[in-house]
Design a protein around this motif. Structure first.
Motif, PDB file in Angstrom:
ATOM      1  N   LYS A  60       1.009  -1.340   0.275  1.00 22.70           N
ATOM      2  CA  LYS A  60      -0.346   0.293  -0.156  1.00 22.70           C
ATOM      3  C   LYS A  60       1.097   1.218   0.253  1.00 22.70           C
ATOM      4  N   GLU A  61       2.241   0.880   0.038  1.00 20.05           N
ATOM      5  CA  GLU A  61       2.549   2.203   0.402  1.00 20.05           C
ATOM      6  C   GLU A  61       3.255   2.810  -1.157  1.00 20.05           C
ATOM      7  N   GLY A  62       3.556   4.355  -1.474  1.00 24.75           N
ATOM      8  CA  GLY A  62       4.073   4.386  -2.896  1.00 24.75           C
ATOM      9  C   GLY A  62       2.814   5.621  -3.238  1.00 24.75           C
ATOM     10  N   SER A  63       3.390   6.210  -4.459  1.00 29.96           N
ATOM     11  CA  SER A  63       1.852   7.178  -5.377  1.00 29.96           C
ATOM     12  C   SER A  63       0.978   6.218  -5.582  1.00 29.96           C
ATOM     13  N   ASN A  64       1.308   5.227  -6.991  1.00 29.59           N
ATOM     14  CA  ASN A  64       0.363   4.411  -7.096  1.00 29.59           C
ATOM     15  C   ASN A  64       0.726   2.801  -6.428  1.00 29.59           C
ATOM     16  N   PRO A  65       0.369   2.625  -5.607  1.00 29.13           N
ATOM     17  CA  PRO A  65       0.835   1.566  -4.966  1.00 29.13           C
ATOM     18  C   PRO A  65      -0.148   0.302  -5.956  1.00 29.13           C
ATOM     19  N   PRO A  66       0.042  -0.792  -5.349  1.00 26.23           N
ATOM     20  CA  PRO A  66      -1.263  -2.352  -6.372  1.00 26.23           C
ATOM     21  C   PRO A  66      -2.418  -2.445  -5.406  1.00 26.23           C
ATOM     22  N   ALA A  84      -5.021   1.970   0.032  1.00 23.89           N
ATOM     23  CA  ALA A  84      -5.112   1.689   1.649  1.00 23.89           C
ATOM     24  C   ALA A  84      -6.327   1.179   1.759  1.00 23.89           C
ATOM     25  N   ASP A  85      -8.286   0.715   1.379  1.00 21.19           N
ATOM     26  CA  ASP A  85      -8.301   0.245   2.032  1.00 21.19           C
ATOM     27  C   ASP A  85      -8.608  -0.686   2.042  1.00 21.19           C
ATOM     28  N   GLY A  86      -7.481  -1.087   1.008  1.00 16.09           N
ATOM     29  CA  GLY A  86      -7.220  -2.688   0.583  1.00 16.09           C
ATOM     30  C   GLY A  86      -7.432  -3.221  -0.672  1.00 16.09           C
ATOM     31  N   TYR A  87      -8.063  -2.448  -1.571  1.00 17.53           N
ATOM     32  CA  TYR A  87      -8.464  -2.611  -3.047  1.00 17.53           C
ATOM     33  C   TYR A  87      -7.636  -3.257  -3.877  1.00 17.53           C
ATOM     34  N   ILE A  88      -7.987  -4.175  -4.494  1.00 15.04           N
ATOM     35  CA  ILE A  88      -6.326  -4.546  -5.445  1.00 15.04           C
ATOM     36  C   ILE A  88      -6.440  -4.092  -6.412  1.00 15.04           C
ATOM     37  N   ASN A  89      -5.772  -2.959  -7.025  1.00 18.23           N
ATOM     38  CA  ASN A  89      -5.375  -2.903  -8.454  1.00 18.23           C
ATOM     39  C   ASN A  89      -5.589  -3.983  -9.354  1.00 18.23           C
ATOM     40  N   GLY A  90      -6.275  -3.798 -10.477  1.00 22.31           N
ATOM     41  CA  GLY A  90      -6.814  -4.389 -11.611  1.00 22.31           C
ATOM     42  C   GLY A  90      -5.955  -3.776 -12.747  1.00 22.31           C
ATOM     43  N   MET A  91      -4.454  -4.734 -13.818  1.00 26.17           N
ATOM     44  CA  MET A  91      -4.223  -4.277 -15.010  1.00 26.17           C
ATOM     45  C   MET A  91      -5.203  -5.290 -16.453  1.00 26.17           C
ATOM     46  N   MET A  92      -3.762  -5.379 -17.270  1.00 26.95           N
ATOM     47  CA  MET A  92      -4.899  -6.282 -18.884  1.00 26.95           C
ATOM     48  C   MET A  92      -4.333  -7.094 -18.154  1.00 26.95           C
ATOM     49  N   GLN A 151      -2.524  -6.299 -10.411  1.00 29.65           N
ATOM     50  CA  GLN A 151      -1.157  -6.339  -9.557  1.00 29.65           C
ATOM     51  C   GLN A 151      -0.427  -6.945  -8.853  1.00 29.65           C
ATOM     52  N   LEU A 152      -1.133  -7.438  -7.935  1.00 30.71           N
ATOM     53  CA  LEU A 152      -0.758  -7.501  -6.806  1.00 30.71           C
ATOM     54  C   LEU A 152      -0.363  -9.416  -7.313  1.00 30.71           C
ATOM     55  N   GLN A 153      -0.956  -9.502  -8.406  1.00 32.66           N
ATOM     56  CA  GLN A 153      -0.696 -11.164  -9.035  1.00 32.66           C
ATOM     57  C   GLN A 153       0.776 -11.607  -9.470  1.00 32.66           C
ATOM     58  N   ASN A 209     -11.603  -9.404  -4.232  1.00 35.44           N
ATOM     59  CA  ASN A 209     -10.966  -7.766  -5.372  1.00 35.44           C
ATOM     60  C   ASN A 209     -10.267  -7.108  -3.925  1.00 35.44           C
ATOM     61  N   TYR A 210     -10.503  -7.642  -2.777  1.00 36.08           N
ATOM     62  CA  TYR A 210      -9.611  -6.606  -1.470  1.00 36.08           C
ATOM     63  C   TYR A 210      -8.812  -7.305  -0.973  1.00 36.08           C
ATOM     64  N   VAL A 211      -7.082  -7.233  -0.505  1.00 35.85           N
ATOM     65  CA  VAL A 211      -6.725  -8.054   0.150  1.00 35.85           C
ATOM     66  C   VAL A 211      -6.432  -8.980   1.664  1.00 35.85           C
ATOM     67  N   ASN A 212      -7.354  -8.110   2.169  1.00 36.97           N
ATOM     68  CA  ASN A 212      -7.672  -8.148   3.269  1.00 36.97           C
ATOM     69  C   ASN A 212      -7.777  -9.731   3.340  1.00 36.97           C
ATOM     70  N   PRO A 213      -8.758 -10.414   3.231  1.00 37.26           N
ATOM     71  CA  PRO A 213      -9.290 -11.710   3.158  1.00 37.26           C
ATOM     72  C   PRO A 213      -7.885 -12.719   3.027  1.00 37.26           C
ATOM     73  N   TYR A 214      -6.832 -12.171   1.426  1.00 41.49           N
ATOM     74  CA  TYR A 214      -5.671 -13.173   1.750  1.00 41.49           C
ATOM     75  C   TYR A 214      -4.888 -13.100   2.316  1.00 41.49           C
ATOM     76  N   LEU A 215      -4.338 -12.024   3.920  1.00 39.90           N
ATOM     77  CA  LEU A 215      -3.986 -11.575   4.254  1.00 39.90           C
ATOM     78  C   LEU A 215      -4.190 -12.528   6.158  1.00 39.90           C
TER      79      LEU A 215
END
Length: 258
Positions: free
Chosen positions: A102-108, A111-119, A131-133, A174-180
């Motif tokens: 969750k760190e940086g200006s455009n993290p994967p 802050a709320d745990g939502y995982i950013n997608g990608m092509m 982006q997490l995968q 969609n959110y990282v918390n279940p994995y953590l």
């Protein structure tokens, strides 16, 4: 990484009951089904008969995968003749390393745990949609460098990676918390800890080994998978608790959907 095919000290093993309880209880079972891991992720725990020291890892692991009780209980089907493995670190006692997501200006991960997608992409036989995968297995990912080689050698990181990448039929979160939360649950139940009297810190007493390859006398690999079935998600770990004299095989055998 070490290879072994020689005479050695003998250990014997006996299966314990309730081997897979941490995988079948409540939310754990539901999540593993959702991520396509309910049939592939297995845990088998055994008592062993002698004291164990870290320098005996080679002979210990060879005996484990040659033991008739282990072969039958874990449905291995073959007897080990040659092994290749590497030790993993167990320095982590919290989830703090994953704060980097969750760190940086455009993290994967937002802050709320939502995982950013990608092509969509396909890497190492896995369909990548977030982006997490990608940062877990794709060295070309912009975020691969968020974790050092030392952190990637942590057993906790390995568990997290298994859960996020999932099985052949994986309904991604969609959110990282279940994995953590699930990684914490598994890690807490797989390793033993103690409180250091000098530092008052909680430390892990278990030793963890990743089995790179286990072959039979004909040179056929059967751990973590046969050569034809090799996959980044087919993995095998042995967790040794010297105090309790317990050895746990924690294994995922990837099952493709098609």
């Amino acid at each position: 990484i070490l290879l072994l095919n020689s005479d050695m000290k003998e250990f014997t093993f006996q299966p314990l009951v309730n081997n897979g309880e941490i995988l079948s209880a409540g939310d754990a079972k539901e999540n593993l089904m959702k991520w396509g891991l309910e049939r592939s992720l297995k845990k088998h725990i055994y008592n062993f008969d002698q004291s164990f020291q870290a320098y005996e890892a080679e002979s210990f692991l060879m005996c484990l995968f040659k033991d008739k009780h282990v072969i039958r209980d874990a449905s291995l089907g073959q007897v080990a003749d040659k092994i290749e493995f590497k030790p993993l670190q167990t320095k982590a006692t919290t989830l703090d390393m994953f704060n980097a997501l969750k760190e940086g200006s455009n993290p994967p991960v937002r802050a709320d745990g939502y995982i950013n997608g990608m092509m969509p992409d396909r890497v190492c036989g896995i369909d990548i949609e977030t982006q997490l995968q990608a940062l877990l297995i794709d060295e070309d990912s912009d975020f691969y460098c968020l974790f050092s080689d030392e952190e990637r050698n942590e057993f906790l990181f390995h568990i997290f990676k298994i859960l996020v990448l999932g099985g052949g039929l994986n309904q991604y979160e969609n959110y990282v918390n279940p994995y953590l939360d699930m990684a914490k649950h598994l890690y807490k139940n797989l390793v033993s800890v103690y409180k250091d009297r000098v530092s008052n810190k909680i430390l892990v007493s278990s030793l963890v080994y990743q089995m790179i390859s286990v072959e039979d006398k004909d040179g056929h690999q059967f751990i973590p998978a046969t050569v034809k079935d090799e996959h980044v998600q087919s993995v095998c770990y042995v967790i040794v608790d010297p105090g309790k004299r317990h050895a746990t095989i924690f294994r995922n055998s990837y099952m493709p959907f098609w």
